[in-house]
Design a protein around this motif. Structure first.
Motif, short mmCIF file in Angstrom:
data_model
loop_
_atom_site.label_atom_id
_atom_site.label_comp_id
_atom_site.label_asym_id
_atom_site.label_seq_id
_atom_site.Cartn_x
_atom_site.Cartn_y
_atom_site.Cartn_z
N TYR A 317 0.84 -1.20 0.00
CA TYR A 317 0.00 0.00 0.00
C TYR A 317 0.87 1.25 0.00
CZ TYR A 317 0.57 -0.19 5.18
OH TYR A 317 1.07 -0.24 6.46
N THR A 318 0.29 2.34 -0.46
CA THR A 318 1.02 3.60 -0.56
C THR A 318 0.28 4.70 0.18
OG1 THR A 318 -0.06 4.22 -2.64
CG2 THR A 318 1.99 2.94 -2.79
N ASN A 319 0.93 5.85 0.26
CA ASN A 319 0.42 6.94 1.08
C ASN A 319 -0.87 7.56 0.55
OD1 ASN A 319 0.96 8.44 3.47
ND2 ASN A 319 1.46 10.21 2.21
N ASP A 320 -1.23 7.25 -0.70
CA ASP A 320 -2.47 7.84 -1.23
C ASP A 320 -3.70 7.03 -0.82
OD1 ASP A 320 -2.26 5.61 -3.01
OD2 ASP A 320 -3.46 6.72 -4.47
N GLN A 321 -3.50 5.91 -0.13
CA GLN A 321 -4.63 5.14 0.39
C GLN A 321 -4.95 5.59 1.82
OE1 GLN A 321 -2.52 1.38 -1.30
NE2 GLN A 321 -4.58 0.72 -0.76
N ASN A 322 -6.09 5.16 2.30
CA ASN A 322 -6.52 5.54 3.65
C ASN A 322 -6.13 4.48 4.69
OD1 ASN A 322 -7.76 7.89 2.73
ND2 ASN A 322 -9.72 6.87 2.37
N LEU A 323 -5.75 4.94 5.88
CA LEU A 323 -5.46 4.01 6.97
C LEU A 323 -6.73 3.30 7.42
CD1 LEU A 323 -2.97 6.02 9.22
CD2 LEU A 323 -2.49 3.96 7.91
N ILE A 324 -7.84 4.04 7.49
CA ILE A 324 -9.14 3.46 7.81
C ILE A 324 -10.12 3.89 6.73
CG2 ILE A 324 -8.72 3.36 10.29
CD1 ILE A 324 -10.31 5.93 10.58
N ASP A 325 -11.25 3.22 6.64
CA ASP A 325 -12.22 3.54 5.60
C ASP A 325 -12.59 5.02 5.63
OD1 ASP A 325 -12.15 0.87 5.14
OD2 ASP A 325 -14.26 0.47 5.62
N ASN A 326 -12.47 5.67 4.49
CA ASN A 326 -12.82 7.08 4.38
C ASN A 326 -12.98 7.42 2.91
OD1 ASN A 326 -13.45 9.65 5.18
ND2 ASN A 326 -11.48 10.07 6.17
N TYR A 327 -13.48 8.60 2.65
CA TYR A 327 -13.72 9.01 1.26
C TYR A 327 -12.42 9.07 0.47
CZ TYR A 327 -14.76 11.88 -2.79
OH TYR A 327 -14.87 12.35 -4.08
N HIS A 328 -12.47 8.60 -0.77
CA HIS A 328 -11.35 8.69 -1.70
C HIS A 328 -11.93 8.84 -3.09
CE1 HIS A 328 -7.59 7.84 -3.78
NE2 HIS A 328 -6.94 7.69 -2.62
N THR A 329 -11.31 9.67 -3.91
CA THR A 329 -11.84 9.90 -5.26
C THR A 329 -11.72 8.67 -6.15
OG1 THR A 329 -9.69 10.81 -5.92
CG2 THR A 329 -11.38 12.38 -5.19
N ALA A 330 -10.72 7.80 -5.87
CA ALA A 330 -10.52 6.61 -6.69
C ALA A 330 -11.35 5.45 -6.17
CB ALA A 330 -9.04 6.23 -6.69
N ASP A 331 -11.71 4.55 -7.07
CA ASP A 331 -12.47 3.36 -6.69
C ASP A 331 -11.66 2.50 -5.73
OD1 ASP A 331 -14.40 4.23 -8.41
OD2 ASP A 331 -13.87 2.86 -10.04
N ARG A 332 -12.28 2.03 -4.67
CA ARG A 332 -11.76 1.07 -3.69
C ARG A 332 -10.64 1.61 -2.80
NH1 ARG A 332 -12.73 -4.76 -6.49
NH2 ARG A 332 -13.06 -4.07 -8.63
N ARG A 333 -9.91 2.62 -3.24
CA ARG A 333 -8.76 3.09 -2.46
C ARG A 333 -9.16 3.78 -1.16
NH1 ARG A 333 -3.67 5.00 -6.22
NH2 ARG A 333 -3.90 3.41 -7.85
N PRO A 373 3.90 -2.59 4.04
CA PRO A 373 4.31 -1.20 3.84
C PRO A 373 5.33 -1.00 2.72
CG PRO A 373 5.43 -2.09 5.74
CD PRO A 373 4.47 -3.15 5.28
N ASN A 374 6.01 -2.05 2.31
CA ASN A 374 7.04 -1.90 1.28
C ASN A 374 7.42 -3.28 0.74
OD1 ASN A 374 9.06 -0.57 -0.31
ND2 ASN A 374 10.60 -1.21 1.16
N VAL A 375 7.96 -3.29 -0.45
CA VAL A 375 8.35 -4.44 -1.27
C VAL A 375 7.11 -5.01 -1.96
CG1 VAL A 375 9.47 -6.70 -1.42
CG2 VAL A 375 10.36 -4.97 0.15
N SER A 376 7.22 -5.09 -3.26
CA SER A 376 6.11 -5.55 -4.09
C SER A 376 6.58 -6.68 -5.00
CB SER A 376 5.57 -4.38 -4.92
OG SER A 376 5.14 -3.32 -4.08
N MET A 377 5.64 -7.24 -5.74
CA MET A 377 5.97 -8.32 -6.67
C MET A 377 5.19 -8.15 -7.96
SD MET A 377 5.44 -12.45 -6.34
CE MET A 377 7.04 -12.76 -5.59
#
Length: 477
Positions: A317-333, A373-377
């Protein structure tokens, strides 16, 4: 070997590594010489890291390189007037000991092998760098630039630009540089100069500037000129937006650490940095995922040809996502990042074509954000033009990681136990997990790990050097 002999052997290696450290430091600080062992950097390496770098030589040549065998080469190097280059003492030592049995000819051998760098004219002026934005990538770029601090360093971090400027901001920024929950503590000291609004890290004086727009800063007021501005904000992605930086006195070029829009060149270091010309004043370093997969795709396409494929990114996950459920302009994020896997889109597969046009229209892609928090595949599924097998494909990729021009971008592991946290701090764009490779006939699936923060930042530094004409001679060739 008895228990005492094991301990004695370890003690010898440890002492040799300790003896190397001051020599390695002086070579870089005073002469601009960066020492590596089969590509593994020894700059600022701990004693244990130096020992590990030597152990990895077995992967390349099938036999150990002992520190007592490489130490004379570091000593000889320190006596030569070699400047501004990268020297692989691992390769030099292995090649020498294949034909020699004593140390008597090492200095003559080194002088011959490094002739191109001896008394090399050091006429390239240092260049100023400004980090516009100081988030995850900005702070890691700062660490990478600061670790190279020295009289011979040509890439000089002069300032960071931030929005706002509330009371206590400077100390908080410094604290974020000192401590990192993922990458650990800063390797050195960080001080705050409140009076002059600056951070001093390992002797590097970094001016902190507050501005709300790229065109609001007069860098010349801080004795900064002809600077490369590295935009880490991701807010401006086209020529019009990024061009605002060039309206600020003292700025001459701009590098975006995100995919760019329009006709801006997207560069994956190691693949298409040759496309950068002196006239290019705005360049993109593409995305972390594009950097991870493009070198691997190039390697596979060069040998087998790729008819088509799909890239599925399992991304932290990255900083543009929410820690807890909240409004976001993007779908699902808007859903809680630490609690959910979140399907989202990625343009990385299509972006590959900007760096590797031969694959235009051949790849699709999607992404799943996961609670790490870090490392992806990246899981790369391909239909090839030629048949292969798991063993053949892995052997080719291993050789590519060890011997090819892509050896600084692609790493390779045959571990059956490796997991994502083991790759934190990897300096490679991507790491092939050979145990997960699937290949049969013309069908192949590769699993590529990547530190989407640190590995990507290392790639960005390579693009910075290329944009400023600060390429380094690597020896032996």
């Amino acid at each position: 070997m008895s228990a005492d002999k094991h301990l004695q052997s370890w003690q010898e290696r440890f002492e040799m590594a300790e003896a190397m450290q001051p020599l390695l430091g002086k070579l870089y600080r005073n002469q601009g010489v960066e020492v590596v062992v089969y590509g593994k950097p020894l700059l600022n390496a701990s004693t244990i890291e130096i020992i590990k770098a030597h152990r990895l030589v077995r992967r390349h040549v099938g036999e150990k390189l002992r520190l007592r065998e490489s130490f004379p080469f570091v000593q000889a190097l320190s006596k030569l007037a070699v400047k501004q280059c990268k020297v692989d003492i691992g390769k030099l030592a292995v090649n020498y000991w294949r034909d020699h049995t004593d140390v008597s000819e090492i200095e003559n051998y080194m002088a011959k092998e490094l002739a191109d760098a001896i008394d090399h004219a050091d006429d390239v002026a240092p260049r100023d760098v400004v980090l516009y934005g100081f988030g995850r990538i900005g702070r890691l770029l700062a660490r990478l630039l600061i670790e190279r601090t020295g009289r011979s360093n040509k890439l000089r971090l002069r300032a960071i630009v931030l929005r706002g400027g509330k009371k206590g901001d400077l100390e908080k920024r410094a604290s974020l540089l000192r401590r990192d929950s993922v990458h650990g503590p800063f390797n050195g000291s960080v001080e705050v100069d409140e009076e002059n609004n600056a951070i001093i890290a390992n002797g590097t004086y970094i001016q902190v500037i507050y501005a709300n727009s790229p065109d609001e800063v007069d860098y010349t007021k801080y004795d900064i000129s002809d600077a490369l501005v590295v935009d880490n904000t991701g807010i401006w992605k086209d020529e019009a937006g990024l061009g605002l930086h060039l309206k600020s006195p003292g700025a001459s070029k701009v590098l975006l650490t995100a995919p760019a829009k329009g006709s801006i060149k997207n560069i994956v270091y190691g693949v298409n940095e040759g496309d950068i010309t002196p006239e290019d004043i705005i360049v993109s370093a593409a995305s972390c995922t594009t950097n991870a997969i493009t070198p691997v795709l190039k390697a596979v396409n060069d040998k087998y040809g790729i008819e088509n494929g799909h890239v599925e990114t399992i991304h932290s996950y990255t900083n543009d996502q929410n820690l807890i459920d909240n409004y976001h302009t993007a779908d699902r994020r808007g859903r809680s990042a630490p609690l959910n896997m979140v399907i989202t889109e990625t343009g990385a597969a299509k972006a590959v074509a900007k760096a590797l046009p031969v694959l235009a229209g051949k790849l699709t892609g999607n992404a799943i954000r996961v609670p790490t928090p870090n490392v992806s595949m990246a899981i790369i599924s391909m239909n090839l033009n030629a048949e292969t097998s798991k063993d053949e494909l892995n052997e080719y990729l291993k050789d590519t990681a060890l011997q090819s021009p892509l050896q600084n971008q692609i790493d390779y592991t045959d571990s059956t136990e490796i997991v994502s946290s083991d790759l934190v701090g990897s300096r490679y764009a991507g790491v092939i997990d050979s145990q997960a490779t699937i290949a049969e006939g013309k069908r192949a699936i590769l699993y590529v790990w990547y530190d989407n923060e640190f590995g990507y930042s290392c790639q960005v530094v390579g693009v910075m050097q290329t944009m400023l004409g600060l390429t380094t001679l690597s020896l032996p060739a």
